[in-house]
Design a protein around this motif. Structure first.
Motif, PDB file in Angstrom:
ATOM      1  N   ALA A  56      -4.720  10.696 -10.747  1.00 51.58           N
ATOM      2  CA  ALA A  56      -3.369  11.251 -10.759  1.00 51.58           C
ATOM      3  C   ALA A  56      -3.428  12.771 -10.869  1.00 51.58           C
ATOM      4  O   ALA A  56      -4.339  13.333 -11.467  1.00 51.58           O
ATOM      5  CB  ALA A  56      -2.587  10.670 -11.929  1.00 51.58           C
ATOM      6  N   GLY A  57      -2.450  13.424 -10.266  1.00 50.95           N
ATOM      7  CA  GLY A  57      -2.335  14.867 -10.383  1.00 50.95           C
ATOM      8  C   GLY A  57      -2.943  15.652  -9.247  1.00 50.95           C
ATOM      9  O   GLY A  57      -2.667  16.848  -9.105  1.00 50.95           O
ATOM     10  N   GLY A  58      -3.773  15.022  -8.422  1.00 50.90           N
ATOM     11  CA  GLY A  58      -4.382  15.722  -7.300  1.00 50.90           C
ATOM     12  C   GLY A  58      -3.433  15.816  -6.115  1.00 50.90           C
ATOM     13  O   GLY A  58      -2.308  15.301  -6.138  1.00 50.90           O
ATOM     14  N   GLY A  59      -3.903  16.488  -5.050  1.00 50.17           N
ATOM     15  CA  GLY A  59      -3.061  16.675  -3.879  1.00 50.17           C
ATOM     16  C   GLY A  59      -2.665  15.374  -3.224  1.00 50.17           C
ATOM     17  O   GLY A  59      -1.528  15.214  -2.767  1.00 50.17           O
ATOM     18  N   THR A  60      -3.584  14.414  -3.175  1.00 49.43           N
ATOM     19  CA  THR A  60      -3.270  13.112  -2.584  1.00 49.43           C
ATOM     20  C   THR A  60      -2.155  12.436  -3.358  1.00 49.43           C
ATOM     21  O   THR A  60      -1.219  11.869  -2.789  1.00 49.43           O
ATOM     22  CB  THR A  60      -4.520  12.209  -2.576  1.00 49.43           C
ATOM     23  OG1 THR A  60      -5.631  12.950  -2.090  1.00 49.43           O
ATOM     24  CG2 THR A  60      -4.303  10.981  -1.715  1.00 49.43           C
ATOM     25  N   ASP A  61      -2.242  12.513  -4.675  1.00 51.25           N
ATOM     26  CA  ASP A  61      -1.286  11.845  -5.553  1.00 51.25           C
ATOM     27  C   ASP A  61       0.109  12.463  -5.447  1.00 51.25           C
ATOM     28  O   ASP A  61       1.111  11.745  -5.332  1.00 51.25           O
ATOM     29  CB  ASP A  61      -1.795  11.922  -6.994  1.00 51.25           C
ATOM     30  CG  ASP A  61      -0.870  11.256  -7.982  1.00 51.25           C
ATOM     31  OD1 ASP A  61      -0.713  10.024  -7.910  1.00 51.25           O
ATOM     32  OD2 ASP A  61      -0.290  11.957  -8.834  1.00 51.25           O
ATOM     33  N   PRO A 100      -2.023  -9.608  -0.742  1.00 55.84           N
ATOM     34  CA  PRO A 100      -1.464 -10.232   0.468  1.00 55.84           C
ATOM     35  C   PRO A 100      -1.121  -9.175   1.515  1.00 55.84           C
ATOM     36  O   PRO A 100      -0.611  -8.105   1.186  1.00 55.84           O
ATOM     37  CB  PRO A 100      -0.203 -10.938  -0.052  1.00 55.84           C
ATOM     38  CG  PRO A 100      -0.468 -11.173  -1.500  1.00 55.84           C
ATOM     39  CD  PRO A 100      -1.275  -9.993  -1.959  1.00 55.84           C
ATOM     40  N   ALA A 101      -1.398  -9.487   2.770  1.00 59.61           N
ATOM     41  CA  ALA A 101      -1.133  -8.542   3.867  1.00 59.61           C
ATOM     42  C   ALA A 101       0.323  -8.655   4.304  1.00 59.61           C
ATOM     43  O   ALA A 101       0.631  -9.038   5.441  1.00 59.61           O
ATOM     44  CB  ALA A 101      -2.075  -8.815   5.030  1.00 59.61           C
ATOM     45  N   ASP A 102       1.235  -8.314   3.397  1.00 60.76           N
ATOM     46  CA  ASP A 102       2.663  -8.477   3.663  1.00 60.76           C
ATOM     47  C   ASP A 102       3.432  -7.163   3.632  1.00 60.76           C
ATOM     48  O   ASP A 102       4.661  -7.148   3.709  1.00 60.76           O
ATOM     49  CB  ASP A 102       3.267  -9.453   2.649  1.00 60.76           C
ATOM     50  CG  ASP A 102       2.996  -9.050   1.201  1.00 60.76           C
ATOM     51  OD1 ASP A 102       2.457  -7.936   0.975  1.00 60.76           O
ATOM     52  OD2 ASP A 102       3.299  -9.855   0.297  1.00 60.76           O
ATOM     53  N   GLY A 103       2.710  -6.056   3.480  1.00 61.67           N
ATOM     54  CA  GLY A 103       3.376  -4.761   3.471  1.00 61.67           C
ATOM     55  C   GLY A 103       3.886  -4.320   2.121  1.00 61.67           C
ATOM     56  O   GLY A 103       4.501  -3.255   2.020  1.00 61.67           O
ATOM     57  N   TYR A 104       3.621  -5.083   1.084  1.00 64.86           N
ATOM     58  CA  TYR A 104       4.085  -4.695  -0.251  1.00 64.86           C
ATOM     59  C   TYR A 104       3.013  -3.956  -1.045  1.00 64.86           C
ATOM     60  O   TYR A 104       3.277  -3.498  -2.158  1.00 64.86           O
ATOM     61  CB  TYR A 104       4.577  -5.925  -1.023  1.00 64.86           C
ATOM     62  CG  TYR A 104       5.899  -6.419  -0.486  1.00 64.86           C
ATOM     63  CD1 TYR A 104       7.099  -5.848  -0.901  1.00 64.86           C
ATOM     64  CD2 TYR A 104       5.951  -7.419   0.488  1.00 64.86           C
ATOM     65  CE1 TYR A 104       8.310  -6.276  -0.385  1.00 64.86           C
ATOM     66  CE2 TYR A 104       7.152  -7.858   1.007  1.00 64.86           C
ATOM     67  CZ  TYR A 104       8.330  -7.281   0.568  1.00 64.86           C
ATOM     68  OH  TYR A 104       9.534  -7.699   1.094  1.00 64.86           O
ATOM     69  N   THR A 105       1.810  -3.828  -0.478  1.00 68.24           N
ATOM     70  CA  THR A 105       0.756  -3.018  -1.083  1.00 68.24           C
ATOM     71  C   THR A 105       0.211  -2.099   0.004  1.00 68.24           C
ATOM     72  O   THR A 105      -0.490  -2.541   0.918  1.00 68.24           O
ATOM     73  CB  THR A 105      -0.380  -3.888  -1.654  1.00 68.24           C
ATOM     74  OG1 THR A 105       0.173  -4.867  -2.548  1.00 68.24           O
ATOM     75  CG2 THR A 105      -1.380  -3.025  -2.417  1.00 68.24           C
ATOM     76  N   LEU A 106       0.558  -0.815  -0.078  1.00 72.83           N
ATOM     77  CA  LEU A 106       0.174   0.175   0.918  1.00 72.83           C
ATOM     78  C   LEU A 106      -0.980   1.024   0.387  1.00 72.83           C
ATOM     79  O   LEU A 106      -1.243   1.048  -0.816  1.00 72.83           O
ATOM     80  CB  LEU A 106       1.365   1.072   1.257  1.00 72.83           C
ATOM     81  CG  LEU A 106       2.719   0.392   1.487  1.00 72.83           C
ATOM     82  CD1 LEU A 106       3.780   1.451   1.788  1.00 72.83           C
ATOM     83  CD2 LEU A 106       2.631  -0.622   2.605  1.00 72.83           C
ATOM     84  N   LEU A 107      -1.643   1.733   1.281  1.00 70.08           N
ATOM     85  CA  LEU A 107      -2.761   2.592   0.900  1.00 70.08           C
ATOM     86  C   LEU A 107      -2.517   3.998   1.415  1.00 70.08           C
ATOM     87  O   LEU A 107      -2.199   4.195   2.587  1.00 70.08           O
ATOM     88  CB  LEU A 107      -4.064   2.040   1.491  1.00 70.08           C
ATOM     89  CG  LEU A 107      -5.345   2.863   1.233  1.00 70.08           C
ATOM     90  CD1 LEU A 107      -5.669   2.901  -0.254  1.00 70.08           C
ATOM     91  CD2 LEU A 107      -6.520   2.279   2.021  1.00 70.08           C
ATOM     92  N   PHE A 108      -2.688   4.979   0.521  1.00 71.82           N
ATOM     93  CA  PHE A 108      -2.612   6.388   0.920  1.00 71.82           C
ATOM     94  C   PHE A 108      -4.022   6.954   0.825  1.00 71.82           C
ATOM     95  O   PHE A 108      -4.521   7.217  -0.266  1.00 71.82           O
ATOM     96  CB  PHE A 108      -1.634   7.151   0.019  1.00 71.82           C
ATOM     97  CG  PHE A 108      -1.228   8.486   0.578  1.00 71.82           C
ATOM     98  CD1 PHE A 108      -0.358   8.560   1.648  1.00 71.82           C
ATOM     99  CD2 PHE A 108      -1.715   9.663   0.041  1.00 71.82           C
ATOM    100  CE1 PHE A 108       0.021   9.791   2.178  1.00 71.82           C
ATOM    101  CE2 PHE A 108      -1.340  10.893   0.557  1.00 71.82           C
ATOM    102  CZ  PHE A 108      -0.473  10.962   1.625  1.00 71.82           C
ATOM    103  N   GLN A 109      -4.689   7.113   1.971  1.00 70.36           N
ATOM    104  CA  GLN A 109      -6.107   7.458   2.003  1.00 70.36           C
ATOM    105  C   GLN A 109      -6.349   8.765   2.737  1.00 70.36           C
ATOM    106  O   GLN A 109      -5.438   9.347   3.327  1.00 70.36           O
ATOM    107  CB  GLN A 109      -6.894   6.342   2.707  1.00 70.36           C
ATOM    108  CG  GLN A 109      -7.814   5.515   1.854  1.00 70.36           C
ATOM    109  CD  GLN A 109      -8.936   6.289   1.178  1.00 70.36           C
ATOM    110  OE1 GLN A 109      -9.005   7.511   1.180  1.00 70.36           O
ATOM    111  NE2 GLN A 109      -9.821   5.531   0.573  1.00 70.36           N
ATOM    112  N   ILE A 110      -7.607   9.208   2.667  1.00 64.93           N
ATOM    113  CA  ILE A 110      -8.024  10.397   3.393  1.00 64.93           C
ATOM    114  C   ILE A 110      -9.195  10.039   4.304  1.00 64.93           C
ATOM    115  O   ILE A 110      -9.801   8.967   4.176  1.00 64.93           O
ATOM    116  CB  ILE A 110      -8.404  11.544   2.442  1.00 64.93           C
ATOM    117  CG1 ILE A 110      -9.615  11.151   1.570  1.00 64.93           C
ATOM    118  CG2 ILE A 110      -7.223  11.922   1.569  1.00 64.93           C
ATOM    119  CD1 ILE A 110     -10.108  12.273   0.685  1.00 64.93           C
TER     120      ILE A 110
END
Length: 336
Positions: A56-61, A100-110
């Motif tokens: 937490a606190g970084g640019g990605t976050d 589950p691959a239902d769109g309720y858990t997303l990923l913010f990656q680099i």
């Protein structure tokens, strides 16, 4: 009309069990279908979680939280950011694939994840094949800079210093991506023996370069903008194809005479099996978010460049970038 006529007229029809079944069966099936149907077919109809696989606190976050707020306003449902750091972003990414691959858990990656096949061969995640790429959100070029105490003003000055055999010709990298691109630059510049010092993060590296303990550092602009603006980091070049709007007076590597590209993307991903209607809605939500002045200001404040794309364009870029990086890894990467 006498009483007998009235009775005959209003006497109800009496159905046999067979005729009653014919009448009631369709009604029963309709009721059953209504009962089995979800309360709402629209996505999303419950809270959504965005996994940020870094602290937490970084640019990605910070950018992910701005994006989550925009999504929440659109969907009228909570969008939660959860930090799952560890193993260069691998732990959080695995968390998304287990859900589950239902769109309720997303990923913010680099884009660091595209190196895992080589840098983390035991990882059971295929960065290209296991995800659907929704949209890039921003890019950040690598920054090539030195300690102000070194007394050099251009990248050519640093290269000349190294070629002269100076003992302080060292450079730090805080990620596998920075290490890879840095090694390519040193090779192209004709100083492949310049000493690389890997760090377990950008913060300690920037402390050492500011103090003059290493000559050069290769962070991202997003993680070094404060030091640049504070005069603690003498920026010599950036790795993007075009100059960064945050440091417009700094040349690109190409402008400095070196055919090297180093730029990190930040993007939104989902598991590969996520249904197409969900992917379409996420893409539409990103298009709306791309007009959010608060989100754009946050990206630029952190030293990034706002970049939004379609799933098709993002997937194509990832495939091409993966092939380019795979070639560089074969040439320059040495397992620690």
């Amino acid at each position: 009309m006498d009483a007998n006529d009235r009775c005959q007229r209003y006497t109800p029809t009496i159905h046999t069990p067979e005729t009653a079944l014919k009448i009631l069966a369709p009604i029963a099936l309709s009721l059953l279908a209504l009962t089995a149907a979800p309360a709402s077919a629209a996505y999303p109809d419950k809270p959504v979680t965005i996994i940020v696989p870094y602290p937490a606190g970084g640019g990605t976050d910070t950018v992910a939280r701005k994006l989550a707020r925009n999504f929440s306003q659109r969907w009228k449902t909570p969008v939660i950011v959860e930090n799952v750091p560890g193993a260069e972003g691998l732990l959080g990414s695995e968390r998304v694939l287990r859900a589950p691959a239902d769109g309720y858990t997303l990923l913010f990656q680099i884009s660091q994840m595209m190196l895992w096949k080589k840098t983390m061969p035991r990882a059971r995640v295929n960065a290209v094949e296991d995800f659907r790429y929704i949209s890039k959100i921003q890019t950040s070029p690598l920054a090539f800079g030195v300690s102000p105490k070194l007394g050099v003003k251009t990248l050519a000055d640093y290269v000349a210093l190294c070629k002269a055999g100076r003992a302080d010709c060292s450079w730090g990298s805080g990620s596998a991506y920075a290490q890879l691109i840095g090694k390519q630059l040193m090779d192209v510049a004709g100083i492949p023996n310049a000493i690389n010092i890997p760090y377990k993060g950008t913060a300690p590296m920037m402390t050492d370069v500011a103090g003059g303990h290493i000559a050069m550092a290769v962070p991202a602009v997003t993680s070094s903008l404060g030091q640049i603006q504070g005069g603690l980091f003498q920026l010599l070049a950036v790795g993007s194809d075009r100059r960064s709007s945050q440091v417009p007076d700094t040349p690109t590597l190409a402008e400095a005479g070196y055919d090297v590209h180093g730029e990190t993307w930040y993007g939104l991903l989902v598991a590969k099996q996520t249904p197409q209607p969900v992917v379409d809605e996420l893409s539409a939500a990103v298009r709306v978010a791309s007009q959010d002045a608060d989100l754009l200001a946050q990206i630029r404040h952190d030293g990034g460049e706002p970049v939004f794309s379609t799933p098709e364009d993002f997937a194509r870029d990832v495939t091409q970038e993966s092939q380019r990086l795979e070639s560089l890894l074969e040439k320059y990467w040495t397992a620690p």
